[in-house]
Scaffold this motif. Structure first.
Motif, PDB file in Angstrom:
ATOM      1  N   ASN A   1      -0.497   0.907   9.263  1.00  0.00           N
ATOM      2  CA  ASN A   1       0.731   0.677   8.496  1.00  0.00           C
ATOM      3  C   ASN A   1       0.471   0.132   7.096  1.00  0.00           C
ATOM      4  O   ASN A   1       1.263  -0.659   6.585  1.00  0.00           O
TER       5      ASN A   1
ATOM      6  N   LYS B   1       0.665  -0.054   3.294  1.00  0.00           N
ATOM      7  CA  LYS B   1       1.685   0.404   2.353  1.00  0.00           C
ATOM      8  C   LYS B   1       1.176   0.234   0.928  1.00  0.00           C
ATOM      9  O   LYS B   1       0.646  -0.818   0.566  1.00  0.00           O
TER      10      LYS B   1
ATOM     11  N   THR C   1      -3.142   4.592   7.935  1.00  0.00           N
ATOM     12  CA  THR C   1      -3.749   4.095   9.169  1.00  0.00           C
ATOM     13  C   THR C   1      -5.159   4.655   9.305  1.00  0.00           C
ATOM     14  O   THR C   1      -5.382   5.851   9.140  1.00  0.00           O
TER      15      THR C   1
END
Length: 147
Positions: A18, A20, A12
């Motif tokens: 979020n 990934k 972040t």
């Protein structure tokens, strides 16, 4: 904005959240790890005086494969280029986006999102309960899977 990380816990940065990793993907040709050599270090001696110490080390330690996101934002369009990223979200603020016009996301050169967004009350409440941040209001988000 550029963000490179090697652990999903650090996925972040400002309005990118979020993110990934997908380090099984090939590293993009433009993905160069930004790092630099440190040759001098300041520290305190026994008398609490600042002294300069010679060292030979890198500023950042990336022991694992990393992913990288390069972003730009202008006029309701988010342009995102990724390397070794599987997914990420873009947090939406009415200070950045005209919610009366479509918001566009261009990912790695392809348009992947082009819609008018509204206030998402549930998302806003979740964000408030998660961080109690009165200075930054996120009103919606766009989740993007990187194919």
């Amino acid at each position: 904005m550029e963000w490179e990380f090697d652990d999903d816990a650090y996925g972040t940065m400002d309005w990118i959240s979020n993110a990934k990793l997908d380090t099984a993907k090939a590293k993009a040709s433009w993905h160069k790890t930004m790092n630099f050599d440190i040759v001098k270090w300041l520290k305190l001696d026994k008398k609490d005086s600042v002294v300069t110490v010679d060292v030979a080390q890198k500023a950042f330690d990336f022991p694992r494969a990393s992913g990288k996101i390069v972003t730009d934002y202008e006029a309701n369009q988010f342009t995102v280029t990724t390397s070794r990223i599987g997914a990420f979200s873009i947090a939406i603020s009415p200070e950045m986006v005209d919610l009366n016009a479509p918001v566009r996301v261009v990912l790695n050169g392809a348009l992947v999102f082009d819609k008018v967004l509204t206030y998402d009350k549930q998302f806003m409440l979740e964000q408030w309960h998660a961080n109690r941040d009165r200075s930054q209001l996120w009103v919606n988000y766009i989740h993007v899977n990187v194919e």
